[in-house]
Scaffold this active site. Sequence first.
Site, PDB file in Angstrom:
ATOM      1  N   SER A  73       0.908  -1.090  -0.171  1.00  0.00           N
ATOM      2  CA  SER A  73      -0.083   0.060  -0.060  1.00  0.00           C
ATOM      3  C   SER A  73       0.848   1.492   0.049  1.00  0.00           C
ATOM      4  O   SER A  73       0.200   2.295   0.003  1.00  0.00           O
ATOM      5  CB  SER A  73      -1.117   0.052   1.257  1.00  0.00           C
ATOM      6  OG  SER A  73      -1.929  -0.983   0.945  1.00  0.00           O
ATOM      7  N   LYS A  76       0.105   3.568  -2.835  1.00  0.00           N
ATOM      8  CA  LYS A  76      -0.855   4.898  -2.613  1.00  0.00           C
ATOM      9  C   LYS A  76      -0.317   6.064  -2.312  1.00  0.00           C
ATOM     10  O   LYS A  76      -0.911   7.043  -2.318  1.00  0.00           O
ATOM     11  CB  LYS A  76      -1.807   4.318  -1.477  1.00  0.00           C
ATOM     12  CG  LYS A  76      -2.584   2.878  -1.762  1.00  0.00           C
ATOM     13  CD  LYS A  76      -3.781   2.720  -0.610  1.00  0.00           C
ATOM     14  CE  LYS A  76      -4.656   1.620  -0.865  1.00  0.00           C
ATOM     15  NZ  LYS A  76      -3.923   0.146  -0.758  1.00  0.00           N
ATOM     16  N   SER A 139      -6.745   3.144   3.630  1.00  0.00           N
ATOM     17  CA  SER A 139      -5.844   2.073   2.473  1.00  0.00           C
ATOM     18  C   SER A 139      -6.798   1.635   1.663  1.00  0.00           C
ATOM     19  O   SER A 139      -6.795   0.558   1.309  1.00  0.00           O
ATOM     20  CB  SER A 139      -4.986   1.542   3.233  1.00  0.00           C
ATOM     21  OG  SER A 139      -3.826   1.096   2.369  1.00  0.00           O
ATOM     22  N   LYS A 242       2.654   6.528   6.144  1.00  0.00           N
ATOM     23  CA  LYS A 242       1.981   5.381   5.496  1.00  0.00           C
ATOM     24  C   LYS A 242       2.481   3.848   5.652  1.00  0.00           C
ATOM     25  O   LYS A 242       3.541   3.671   5.786  1.00  0.00           O
ATOM     26  CB  LYS A 242       1.772   5.416   3.779  1.00  0.00           C
ATOM     27  CG  LYS A 242       0.706   4.467   3.289  1.00  0.00           C
ATOM     28  CD  LYS A 242      -0.689   5.248   3.419  1.00  0.00           C
ATOM     29  CE  LYS A 242      -1.797   4.349   2.711  1.00  0.00           C
ATOM     30  NZ  LYS A 242      -1.928   3.208   3.500  1.00  0.00           N
TER      31      LYS A 242
END
Length: 404
Positions: A73, A76, A139, A242
């Site tokens: 992720s 992202k 997420s 993140k």
Amino acid sequence: MKIKKKYNKINKKIVKVLTTTFIIYSTIISANENIFDVISRPCINSKSYILIDYNTGTVLTEKNADKHQKPASLAKIMTSYVIGKAIKTGKIKRSDIVTISNNAWATGNPLFSGSSLMFLRVGDRISVEKLIKGIILQSGNDACVAMAEYVSGKQKKFIDLMNFYSKKIGLKNTYFKNVHGLDIPGQYTSARDIAILGQALIHDLPQEYSIYKEKNFTFNHIHQNNRNLLLWDNSLNVDGIKTGHTEIAGYNMIVSATKNHMRLIAVILGDKTEEDRKINSKRLLNWGFETFRTINPIKKNQKIAALPILYGRYGTVNIGINQNVYLTILKNQEKKIKIIYHISNNKIFAPVHKNKILGSMTFIINNHIVNTYPLVALNKVPKGNIVFCFLDYIRLKLNKWIHQ
């Protein structure tokens, strides 16, 4: 420098100012050299990691920082970067309403099974602002698809933008093949590239980055917490960024924190557990703050000195550096910096345009060049009238005759 007699006093003042400045600011150290090799580093067992200073880009420690890893992720971050750029350029607005397609349907898409979601439904009409939070805070893989289609029409075009911006900001070991980071052959990144991406996000899109510190988000009565557990750690001032996890990638994390006007960015890739990535990220940050500090010795467009000008409307031009100078130093090496300045010509003739490079300033420690910055004209000096030009011409001739 040999300068006409009229400006001898000015020249002495220049030397004095520059010398004083160099003594005051002889407290710096840098990146890209092996100056930090003497330091004992923290023990981190992750597959790859890196710790950098945000303002200088100085690499404080690293392991396998250029080795290809799966982003999970963390991809992202680039998704939100592309969205942020689209907002900044006026292509879309945060208040725009997006209609959710079949491709972004959370529970009806086998690709999303068992992954992190915002739980979108086909036909839902949701603002860009909420979808951005769904991407960053929840997420949501489904939110990534919805926004990619809204920005670019098709996911493929959005992915092309992700790779375009990757090259533009200098990522050398990253290639995206989807918008959310789920494992797919041929998609990869590196710890160094993720740190650079985080640095670009903070610098280029501060409004977008400000969302990353929010601890939770509720959509459609579903409450989800930010997976960056260090946001709740009172011993650190963490404000992003993140986390990511897939079976192949392992547990990934990029985190940024500030202390005493210093910002550090730590990246962990391929850790074994969620707890490991949190502990190792915290260990890197604490070690960095305990060992280094970042200073801003010279402000953007700060006057460093004034140099004499010939044939000008004014007798001098102010010189400085047209950007903020940040330097990362070891706490015990503050007196080891040497600073050397160089003026390109011993006579400067008008006209002089603002930002014209007139010399350079170099920072050195332990015989390593830390960094070199151009010294530029901070103001414009047009050519003087015929009287001033004639007087300067006579003085130059006299000066040349005296020194023969």
